[in-house]
Write an enzyme that holds these catalytic residues in place. Structure first.
Site, PDB file in Angstrom:
ATOM      1  CD  GLU A 166      -5.465   2.820  -0.368  1.00 22.21           C
ATOM      2  OE1 GLU A 166      -4.694   2.158  -1.101  1.00 22.21           O
ATOM      3  OE2 GLU A 166      -5.308   2.939   0.857  1.00 22.21           O
TER       4      GLU A 166
ATOM      5  CD  GLN B 185      -3.481   4.801  10.550  1.00 16.74           C
ATOM      6  OE1 GLN B 185      -4.692   4.782  10.342  1.00 16.74           O
ATOM      7  NE2 GLN B 185      -2.619   5.255   9.651  1.00 16.74           N
TER       8      GLN B 185
ATOM      9  CE  LYS C 194      -3.910   2.254   7.183  1.00 15.30           C
ATOM     10  NZ  LYS C 194      -4.615   3.135   6.233  1.00 15.30           N
TER      11      LYS C 194
ATOM     12  CB  THR D 255      -7.895  -4.850   2.199  1.00 19.54           C
ATOM     13  OG1 THR D 255      -7.056  -4.516   3.312  1.00 19.54           O
ATOM     14  CG2 THR D 255      -7.588  -3.920   1.035  1.00 19.54           C
TER      15      THR D 255
ATOM     16  NE  ARG E  12      -8.369   6.852   9.238  1.00 23.49           N
ATOM     17  CZ  ARG E  12      -7.620   6.670   8.156  1.00 23.49           C
ATOM     18  NH1 ARG E  12      -6.352   6.278   8.267  1.00 23.49           N
ATOM     19  NH2 ARG E  12      -8.128   6.848   6.965  1.00 23.49           N
TER      20      ARG E  12
ATOM     21  CG  ASP F 226      -6.004   0.614   3.583  1.00 20.94           C
ATOM     22  OD1 ASP F 226      -6.046  -0.446   4.218  1.00 20.94           O
ATOM     23  OD2 ASP F 226      -5.128   1.492   3.756  1.00 20.94           O
TER      24      ASP F 226
ATOM     25  CD  GLU G  77      -6.519   5.085   4.490  1.00 20.40           C
ATOM     26  OE1 GLU G  77      -6.094   5.952   5.261  1.00 20.40           O
ATOM     27  OE2 GLU G  77      -5.778   4.270   3.914  1.00 20.40           O
TER      28      GLU G  77
ATOM     29  CG  HIS H 299      -4.388  10.543   2.418  1.00 19.85           C
ATOM     30  ND1 HIS H 299      -5.495  10.436   3.230  1.00 19.85           N
ATOM     31  CD2 HIS H 299      -3.519   9.585   2.851  1.00 19.85           C
ATOM     32  CE1 HIS H 299      -5.313   9.451   4.105  1.00 19.85           C
ATOM     33  NE2 HIS H 299      -4.125   8.929   3.897  1.00 19.85           N
TER      34      HIS H 299
ATOM     35  CD  GLU I  30      -7.725  12.640   3.746  1.00 18.73           C
ATOM     36  OE1 GLU I  30      -7.246  13.394   2.906  1.00 18.73           O
ATOM     37  OE2 GLU I  30      -7.961  11.424   3.527  1.00 18.73           O
TER      38      GLU I  30
ATOM     39  CG  ASP J 259      -2.124   0.885   1.017  1.00 17.63           C
ATOM     40  OD1 ASP J 259      -2.433   1.243  -0.136  1.00 17.63           O
ATOM     41  OD2 ASP J 259      -2.778   1.226   2.023  1.00 17.63           O
TER      42      ASP J 259
END
Lengths: 440, 440
Positions: free
Chosen positions: A212, A251, A264, A268, A248, A244, A210, A145, A384, A138
């Site tokens: 992607e 993380q 993570k 996925t 948070r 993904d 996420e 971002h 975000e 990844d």
């Protein structure tokens, strides 16, 4: 880089009627690959190509009877339960099969009657991962971002000094990748409650998506060899959509110094359809680096990159809450961005990944990293969009969200469009959050 | 946790004479597994068990003729070119095969004459990876390593606040893992020269080894399920030696914020022999956490852990330079440590890895992280032994080293010994650094 050829001709129409409808993701100019079988059957999974609302069964006997040469060899590989062998055959085979299919499926094909039985409706199909993914890498290739997230994790130091030089990436988990439709329980993890001096094990309270682009490697490279930038795209089979999922709070607590891990690797999700780079040829764009930024090191720079290294793929994230489903309301769009704004190109990701001799193999997956655009509304994650959970989003149902709630279903869509060409789509990837398991 | 049983009996002797020699890595109490074939042949790779200086060919017809029941089923799985199927069978099968082999190979076995043709001398064999490794996870489980390295990368902040709570790990690269004997060119990478304001692409000048224990997963867990600490070892097949080659200059420049990537994924080398957890039963030790440290969260704690969660495996790193080879001098030992000093146990690594529902699969590999002991001489990497390259090591040849030079061959050895039991060995893992390729 792929030239535009007869398979991209916007005037092409197919004898499969649904392929000619305006707005379809899968006109005859697209011809993306998946692995499928009839839903609920015990048929073997095998390769298929999307056309309108149908799937051409690449394992069908009718098809084997009309192909010859390299296209026939490619078809035989596509009848396997994963596309790894087909991917490993390289661009000559992919391109020969595309040409064959484009000709066999266009309106004036003499094979129409013969091939009609080789189709399965998409609504009657279920999908598997298109490849056995040996390694999943990844990246972190959107500077928008990286900057926004960097501000949240490191307010004093948002964009690290290496970012504009190194296509930052890390290895992800291959075993927990699933195809669209993945429903998963909210994961547990160690989190450090605000103000606490010790962590606790709890279901994540900051579950995020996420947005992607996924990139499937076709032909690999030998361990110890390097793929030069100019040859990088020859090693790329095609692209899909990738979610993904990220916890948070987990993380934030675990990621130093070795990067994300349990935040993570619980899930996925990939869209079933892989759109080939050849299909994307009309939608290339110049790769540009702002003049005030450092220009890439020579191994990450080149003429073809500057001319057409970027891919203008439109990306959208949609949210469907349990209440929306219960009330029969449509999902709401949370953001819209373009892969064109990516700071690093696909070719740069491949060239960088192999510059130390690391070997890529057929079926390996690269993630682009969250694709956020230059404006706040183009952010590809809730982290975000909600400023780290500080500014909730309001939904039409009266609900609000900072992070994902149980029952939330997230859908990504992707497509390309450009004047003079037929729009092609990547389809969609969907996944749903189930409540956490009881504590054990 | 495995009980000590008749297979560990120190009085056992084998009818294979070399297994009874003092100091052998592979007495009849060990019985480790590898995948091998005769060197330079085109025979299929298949499973084998080490005994003295021999390999019992698990695919040999002679053996199939004498096994019955679960042991026979296990043997059939061991005849495949990887041990994934055997690993997936779980502990009952591993243990049944061990019991069968222990009985068939001991001095008073009635099968001696019959099985004699089923052996291949180790010196006539070549090895392959024992499993198709789906995912490789590398941990950071030695607090001595984490502290020393932390001081070099972050002098003001050596041990991060999460370290004593979270078994820190990250996903590594599976495709570049090779079996002992891996020779590789010094990799290129982006490095930031001291005092420079821009990086350059260059062969790494700070190439290092990392002395690790590798752990092979046997029976996996379903995606979304959790492996409790008390059951964790049932999912572990066995251990080997692992060299996590590292380019320190590349690592320093690339590792923030997502962890090591190209600094590590160019090569990882494993010893061919996997010693089962059952073979290691006599060499368990209490897992202890210093009283002043935080005690683990409940999901990482348990009675069996406290009684015998650690494995007392002695580990050594040896260096053979090109000059030593040319002059016929023996390699020099650089360090000696024990896996017993590891801050996190194997069971904790498994329980943590799956606490979020992440699925482990048969053949997955966990690395322990560099195993450094409490004293500076016990450091498992050159980075630590040379204080980040500031204090060169002097060798008997008159050479010095901060990091690895071209031609250097690194060998790790591992073994267990304890009064009242027969010493068992892990064999060795070796790899050599070749000069960097010319710039391209």
């Amino acid at each position: 880089m792929h030239a535009i050829n007869a398979t991209h001709d916007p005037s092409l129409r197919s004898w499969v009627g649904s392929a000619n409808r305006t707005g379809t993701d899968f006109p005859i100019q697209n011809l993306p690959f998946a692995v499928f079988r009839r839903s609920g059957s015990d048929e073997p999974f095998r390769g298929g190509v999307a056309l309108g609302d149908q799937i051409l069964d690449l394992g069908a006997a009718e098809l084997a009877g009309v192909a010859t040469g390299v296209a026939a060899e490619a078809l035989a590989a596509c009848a396997e339960p994963t596309l790894n062998s087909f991917m490993a055959m390289g661009n000559a085979a992919w391109s020969a099969l595309r040409k064959f299919l484009s000709e066999a499926l266009r309106a004036d094909s003499r094979f129409a009657a013969r091939l009609r039985p080789a189709f399965v409706p998409q609504k009657a199909a279920e999908y598997a991962l298109a490849a056995r993914i040996g390694d999943y890498t990844d990246f972190y290739a959107s500077i928008h971002h990286a900057t926004t997230v960097g501000k949240l994790f490191r307010p004093d130091n948002p964009l690290l000094p290496n970012y504009k030089w190194v296509p930052i990436g890390y290895h992800g988990r291959a075993s927990s990748i699933r195809v669209s439709g993945q429903d998963f329980q909210r994961p547990y993890g160690q989190v450090l409650p605000k103000g606490a001096d010790r962590p606790e094990l709890a279901p994540t309270a900051r579950l995020d998506y996420e947005l992607e682009v996924g990139v499937f490697i076709g032909a690999g490279n030998q361990l110890g060899s390097r793929v030069p930038l100019a040859e990088a795209e020859e090693h790329v089979f095609g692209v899909c959509l990738l979610n993904d999922w990220s916890a948070r709070d987990v993380q934030a607590w675990e990621y130093q110094p070795l990067g994300p891990f349990l935040a993570k690797n619980f899930a996925t999700t990939l869209s079933p359809w892989i759109v080939t780079l050849e299909a994307l040829a009309p939608f290339r764009a110049p790769w540009m680096r702002p003049a005030q930024d450092p220009q890439p090191l020579p191994y990450l720079d080149g003429a073809a990159l500057r001319t057409a290294g970027a891919l203008d793929i439109q990306l959208e994230a949609w949210l469907e809450t349990a209440r929306m489903r219960a009330q029969g309301l449509p999902p709401e769009r949370l953001s819209h961005s373009s892969f064109r704004d990516c700071y690093w190109s696909v070719s740069q990701l491949v060239a960088h990944h192999t510059v130390n001799g690391c070997n890529l193999e057929a079926g390996d997956l690269l993630g682009s990293g969250t694709q956020s655009g230059p404006t706040p509304e183009e952010a590809g994650s809730l982290l975000e969009l909600t400023d780290g959970g500080k500014r909730p989003i309001s939904l039409g149902t009266g609900e609000t969200r900072t992070f994902l709630a149980d029952g939330d279903r997230v859908v990504f869509r992707g497509w390309c469009e450009k004047a003079g060409y037929v729009r092609i789509g990547l389809g969609e990837v969907a996944g749903r959050v189930l409540p956490a398991a009881p504590p054990s």
